[in-house]
Design an enzyme around this catalytic site. Structure first.
Site, mmCIF file in Angstrom:
data_model
loop_
_atom_site.group_PDB
_atom_site.id
_atom_site.type_symbol
_atom_site.label_atom_id
_atom_site.label_comp_id
_atom_site.label_asym_id
_atom_site.label_seq_id
_atom_site.Cartn_x
_atom_site.Cartn_y
_atom_site.Cartn_z
ATOM 1 N N ASN A 253 0.883 -1.176 0.000
ATOM 2 C CA ASN A 253 0.000 0.000 0.000
ATOM 3 C C ASN A 253 0.917 1.221 0.000
ATOM 4 O O ASN A 253 1.490 1.580 1.008
ATOM 5 C CB ASN A 253 -0.888 -0.020 1.252
ATOM 6 C CG ASN A 253 -1.776 1.210 1.341
ATOM 7 O OD1 ASN A 253 -1.835 2.016 0.394
ATOM 8 N ND2 ASN A 253 -2.462 1.369 2.472
ATOM 9 N N TRP A 254 1.073 1.763 -1.217
ATOM 10 C CA TRP A 254 2.035 2.874 -1.347
ATOM 11 C C TRP A 254 1.557 4.134 -0.618
ATOM 12 O O TRP A 254 2.319 5.037 -0.374
ATOM 13 C CB TRP A 254 2.257 3.203 -2.830
ATOM 14 C CG TRP A 254 3.044 2.122 -3.584
ATOM 15 C CD1 TRP A 254 3.543 0.992 -3.079
ATOM 16 C CD2 TRP A 254 3.373 2.151 -4.966
ATOM 17 N NE1 TRP A 254 4.184 0.260 -4.044
ATOM 18 C CE2 TRP A 254 4.097 0.956 -5.242
ATOM 19 C CE3 TRP A 254 3.142 3.040 -6.051
ATOM 20 C CZ2 TRP A 254 4.581 0.633 -6.522
ATOM 21 C CZ3 TRP A 254 3.629 2.732 -7.317
ATOM 22 C CH2 TRP A 254 4.351 1.514 -7.545
ATOM 23 N N LYS A 255 0.262 4.195 -0.361
ATOM 24 C CA LYS A 255 -0.354 5.386 0.245
ATOM 25 C C LYS A 255 -0.073 6.595 -0.665
ATOM 26 O O LYS A 255 -0.070 6.455 -1.888
ATOM 27 C CB LYS A 255 0.147 5.576 1.677
ATOM 28 C CG LYS A 255 -0.069 4.326 2.531
ATOM 29 C CD LYS A 255 0.162 4.539 3.987
ATOM 30 C CE LYS A 255 -0.114 3.229 4.723
ATOM 31 N NZ LYS A 255 0.136 3.323 6.161
ATOM 32 N N HIS B 202 -9.394 1.506 5.121
ATOM 33 C CA HIS B 202 -8.121 1.740 5.806
ATOM 34 C C HIS B 202 -8.337 2.742 6.935
ATOM 35 O O HIS B 202 -9.107 3.696 6.795
ATOM 36 C CB HIS B 202 -7.074 2.251 4.814
ATOM 37 C CG HIS B 202 -5.681 2.161 5.361
ATOM 38 N ND1 HIS B 202 -5.203 3.071 6.266
ATOM 39 C CD2 HIS B 202 -4.692 1.257 5.156
ATOM 40 C CE1 HIS B 202 -3.961 2.727 6.606
ATOM 41 N NE2 HIS B 202 -3.635 1.608 5.936
ATOM 42 N N GLU C 137 -6.611 5.107 7.955
ATOM 43 C CA GLU C 137 -6.308 6.502 7.627
ATOM 44 C C GLU C 137 -7.498 7.164 6.932
ATOM 45 O O GLU C 137 -7.788 8.339 7.132
ATOM 46 C CB GLU C 137 -5.052 6.557 6.745
ATOM 47 C CG GLU C 137 -3.793 6.266 7.562
ATOM 48 C CD GLU C 137 -2.661 5.606 6.776
ATOM 49 O OE1 GLU C 137 -2.717 5.577 5.531
ATOM 50 O OE2 GLU C 137 -1.722 5.092 7.433
ATOM 51 N N GLU D 162 -5.333 -4.469 10.711
ATOM 52 C CA GLU D 162 -4.248 -3.514 10.901
ATOM 53 C C GLU D 162 -4.469 -2.745 12.200
ATOM 54 O O GLU D 162 -5.268 -1.802 12.239
ATOM 55 C CB GLU D 162 -4.206 -2.511 9.740
ATOM 56 C CG GLU D 162 -3.895 -3.162 8.410
ATOM 57 C CD GLU D 162 -3.379 -2.153 7.387
ATOM 58 O OE1 GLU D 162 -2.434 -2.483 6.693
ATOM 59 O OE2 GLU D 162 -3.918 -1.027 7.325
ATOM 60 N N GLY E 108 2.909 2.336 10.798
ATOM 61 C CA GLY E 108 3.951 3.348 10.623
ATOM 62 C C GLY E 108 4.664 3.731 11.910
ATOM 63 O O GLY E 108 5.412 4.697 11.948
ATOM 64 N N SER F 55 3.717 -2.103 10.493
ATOM 65 C CA SER F 55 5.163 -2.274 10.732
ATOM 66 C C SER F 55 5.652 -3.683 10.406
ATOM 67 O O SER F 55 6.520 -4.215 11.092
ATOM 68 C CB SER F 55 5.517 -1.902 12.168
ATOM 69 O OG SER F 55 5.208 -0.543 12.403
ATOM 70 N N GLY G 185 2.895 -1.184 4.307
ATOM 71 C CA GLY G 185 2.982 0.242 3.970
ATOM 72 C C GLY G 185 4.413 0.606 3.621
ATOM 73 O O GLY G 185 4.882 0.360 2.510
ATOM 74 N N GLY G 186 5.124 1.172 4.598
ATOM 75 C CA GLY G 186 6.489 1.683 4.379
ATOM 76 C C GLY G 186 7.405 0.706 3.653
ATOM 77 O O GLY G 186 8.133 1.091 2.730
HETATM 78 P P1 13P Z 1 3.256 0.256 7.723
HETATM 79 O O1 13P Z 1 3.677 -1.065 7.145
HETATM 80 O O2 13P Z 1 4.091 1.412 7.216
HETATM 81 O O3 13P Z 1 3.189 0.202 9.232
HETATM 82 O O4 13P Z 1 1.762 0.550 7.210
HETATM 83 C C1 13P Z 1 0.836 -0.445 7.311
HETATM 84 C C2 13P Z 1 -0.364 -0.024 6.535
HETATM 85 O O5 13P Z 1 -1.059 0.893 6.895
HETATM 86 C C3 13P Z 1 -0.664 -0.789 5.317
HETATM 87 O O6 13P Z 1 -1.923 -0.464 4.836
#
Ligand code: 13P
Length: 693
Positions: A450-452, A537, A539, A609, A615, A655, A676-677
């Site tokens: 998930n590049w966000k 998600h 966010e 999640e 993050g 994470s 994510g990251g």
């Molecule tokens: P991280 O892997 O950066 O913690 O993010 C997880 C995430 O929100 C994937 O959708």
């Protein structure tokens, strides 16, 4: 090798093993029941090899017990199929020594009876050699197939057999050493008539014998016969009888009583005496225990009072007899007899034998001599003549059955039942686990990125290109999805068209189409070539106020337009601290996806999640994640049934990195990750994908 010949081999090995087990057990028990007899036999061998000077007398009984104990233990292990290497090795060593030894015995004939089975089974020397060749063949077969020997008891319980067996044989030997053997296979056993044992059947001729005396002077030993018997400066050491001509040898052939005082042969007189005769038997007076001499003297007085005959009988010389008289105050007459019949008659030095008209009425070892309470009435009125000793196996068979076979049989039975129950339990567990693994294997594993809101178009295309190449060179063991911003979708989807990577949008509108400036509909997403859309998600829930109702509309539209949905759920830190994670997850599912039909459900992937892990670098532990994943699956099962729940892919996000992915993904209910990251660099993302390798 065919099944049939494999079977045959197993049967041969088992038969060889059982034959050896029986031979060793029988040999061990017959020696253990008569430790002194075994000790004398060992002494015989050492005399013939000229090695007896090297071994102190006290060591013989210990050597006898070690030999009997070893044979018994090897037999026991062979019978139960335990300690296979040890038993195969020891039995091989024993037979490799015994077979040539018995060949020498058969050829040179220095000892008439090898003593393999004590006095219980007396074989000719050639028969013994034949038996040993057969046993050696069995041992060689066993040695080759020792690993195939089936054990009759589990490895965990085998120590019980060993410990119980060793304890049994030690106690048996100790008892028979301290008292007299509990089984008497010798011609002098209670109930036997010595005169009858001396008879030569009609038509047979008697062999001739000569007695040899081993005497010592100035530390030098020499053998003499009756014809050249030396003067009293020589000290008596031992004597034995040798056969000088062939013929029928009756069981008793050397019972000759010669009164010391006048040299008269009183054998017939004693064997025909209608009264009772007590013989105090001590083959060597210098080695005889003197602890019970008072009882012996009282017994002698008792004999005088009631008119019974009493003799001391020994193979010792005059000096030793005089010394004995001096030490013990013995007033009774002594007779001389060869040491071998004396050692055979009673396994105690001294021992007492009670005779009547040549029949052995009773006998006692020095630790069980009759005590004075018996000496107040005639013998017939005491239990001293009331014995039941005529069976050669005496109480041995009862001891073997009730104290050995029954307890060991019970241990084996309990072990088998217990092992059977464990096996059933294990099979059940195994089938449960394999079902579980099958299920886990069946449902799709996915690692989704998930590049966000990261990467411009060029950067995104570069990352997608790199990933495509990396995975083309090293194919993944799971489904791979990358979730990109809308701006990348069409280009990236086109780029990855023929690759293993599927493309996902990170959102879509909750409206089908129309005047919604800035929105992108599910249909538009689908038209780019994307396969998935990430919805719910945290966010989006938090920053864009996406409620369960809005998400429900988005889910419906996405599915209606042929997209698969990666639906995110998860609790905040405060909710976790309040232990509300399960309730939160269940409510999020119920609010947005649990209205779907079973058919629609097939296109849903859940991503758990925990918001506090996104993050932040804080990962839920594998156990924490597994616990809630299992719970989520149980919620799905409540609505769609266990099978649909088993087929549902549930990803973990928050994470997740290459370092913790293997532990997380190894859990039964974690089917991959939403990253994510770590999805922003091809190498990092590939590291996580490789957790499935
Ligand atoms: P991280 O892997 O950066 O913690 O993010 C997880 C995430 O929100 C994937 O959708």
């Amino acid at each position: 090798m065919s099944n049939w010949s494999e079977r045959l081999k197993q049967v041969c090995i088992l038969s060889a093993r059982l034959v050896l087990a029986i031979a060793f057990l029988f040999s061990g028990i017959t020696k253990a029941v008569d430790p002194w007899g075994t000790a004398f036999k060992i002494q015989d061998y050492l005399i013939h090899f000229g090695l007896n000077q090297l071994v102190p007398f006290w060591l013989y009984p210990y050597m006898a017990m070690a030999l009997a104990g070893l044979e018994f233990y090897v037999g026991l292990c062979l019978m139960w199929g335990i300690r296979r290497y040890f038993t195969a090795l020891v039995s091989l060593a024993i037979m490799l020594v015994m077979t040539p030894l018995t060949l020498w015995l058969a050829i040179a004939n220095p000892i008439a009876d090898c003593g393999c089975f004590g006095d219980a089974l007396v074989l000719s020397n050639w028969a013994t050699f034949g038996k040993n060749v057969f046993l050696l063949l069995c041992v060689l077969l066993l040695w080759r197939g020792r690993r195939l020997a089936t054990r009759f008891i589990s490895e965990n319980t085998q120590w019980l057999i060993s410990v119980y067996g060793l304890l049994f044989v030690l106690l048996l030997m100790g008892h028979c050493m301290y008292h007299l053997p509990i089984a008497d296979f010798r011609p002098y056993r209670i109930g036997n008539n010595i005169t009858e044992q001396m008879e030569i059947p009609e038509g047979e001729t008697a062999p001739e014998f000569d007695t040899r005396f081993v005497m010592e002077k100035d530390g030098k030993q020499q053998e003499f016969t009756l014809d050249n018997y030396p003067d009293s400066t020589w000290q008596f050491v031992d004597s034995y009888t040798v056969q000088t001509s062939e013929g029928y040898v009756p069981p008793v052939h050397d019972f000759i009583l010669e009164r010391v005082s006048d040299g008269e042969d009183i054998t017939d007189q004693v064997l025909t005496d209608e009264g009772y005769t007590f013989l105090l038997v001590a083959y060597d007076l210098t080695k005889a225990q003197q602890g019970t001499v008072d009882l012996v003297n009282e017994l002698y007085d008792y004999c005088n009072a009631y008119g019974y005959t009493f003799y001391g009988v020994t193979a010792s010389g005059d000096e030793a007899i005089e010394q004995w008289r001096y030490d013990t105050g013995a007033a009774y007459d002594f007779c001389r007899m060869d040491a071998i019949p004396l050692k055979t008659m009673v396994r105690s030095n001294p021992g007492i034998v009670l005779l009547k008209e040549g029949t052995v009425i009773n006998k006692w070892g020095s630790n069980d001599f009759p005590t004075e309470e018996y000496f107040r009435k005639p013998l017939e009125q005491t239990t001293l003549v009331d014995t039941d000793g005529s069976a050669p196996y005496g109480t041995l068979w009862k001891v073997v059955v009730f104290l050995l076979a029954v307890p060991l049989g019970l241990i084996t039975l309990l072990d088998r039942v217990w092992t059977g129950l464990l096996l059933i339990g294990k099979l059940r567990k195994k089938s449960k686990i394999s079902n579980l693994l099958k299920k886990k294997k069946m449902r799709k594993k996915i690692v989704a990125g998930n590049w966000k809101m990261n990467k411009n178009l060029q950067e995104g295309v570069a990352l997608a290109t790199e990933l495509k190449e990396v995975l083309a060179a090293d194919a993944p063991n799971c489904g791979v999805v990358i979730g990109t911003p809308f701006i990348h979708l069409a280009t990236v989807a086109e780029l990855l068209k023929d690759s293993v990577i599927a493309v996902s949008a990170e959102n879509c509108a909750n409206k089908e189409k129309g005047a919604y400036t800035g929105e992108v509909s599910a249909e538009m997403v689908k038209s780019t070539g994307a396969e998935y859309v990430i919805l719910g998600h945290s966010e989006r829930r938090e920053y864009y106020n996406e409620t369960p109702e809005i998400l429900k509309e988005k889910v419906d539209l996405a599915l209606a337009n042929g997209l698969k949905v990666i639906f995110c759920i998860g609790e905040s830190l405060a909710q976790r601290e309040a232990n509300e994670q399960e309730a939160v997850c269940k409510a999020e599912l119920a609010g947005s996806v649990f209205h779907l039909t079973a058919e629609q459900w097939k296109n849903i992937v859940i991503a758990y999640e925990p918001i506090w892990a996104i993050g932040t670098g804080k990962t839920a532990t594998a156990e924490q994640a597994e616990e809630i994943h299992a719970y989520i699956r149980s919620c799905v099962a409540e609505v769609y049934g266990a099978e649909a729940a088993d087929d549902t892919t549930i990803l973990y996000g928050g994470s997740c990195k290459a370092s913790n992915a293997p532990e997380l993904f190894a859990k039964a209910d974690i089917d991959g990750g939403l990253i994510g990251g770590a999805s922003l660099k091809a190498a990092d993302f590939k590291g996580i994908i490789d957790a499935f390798k």
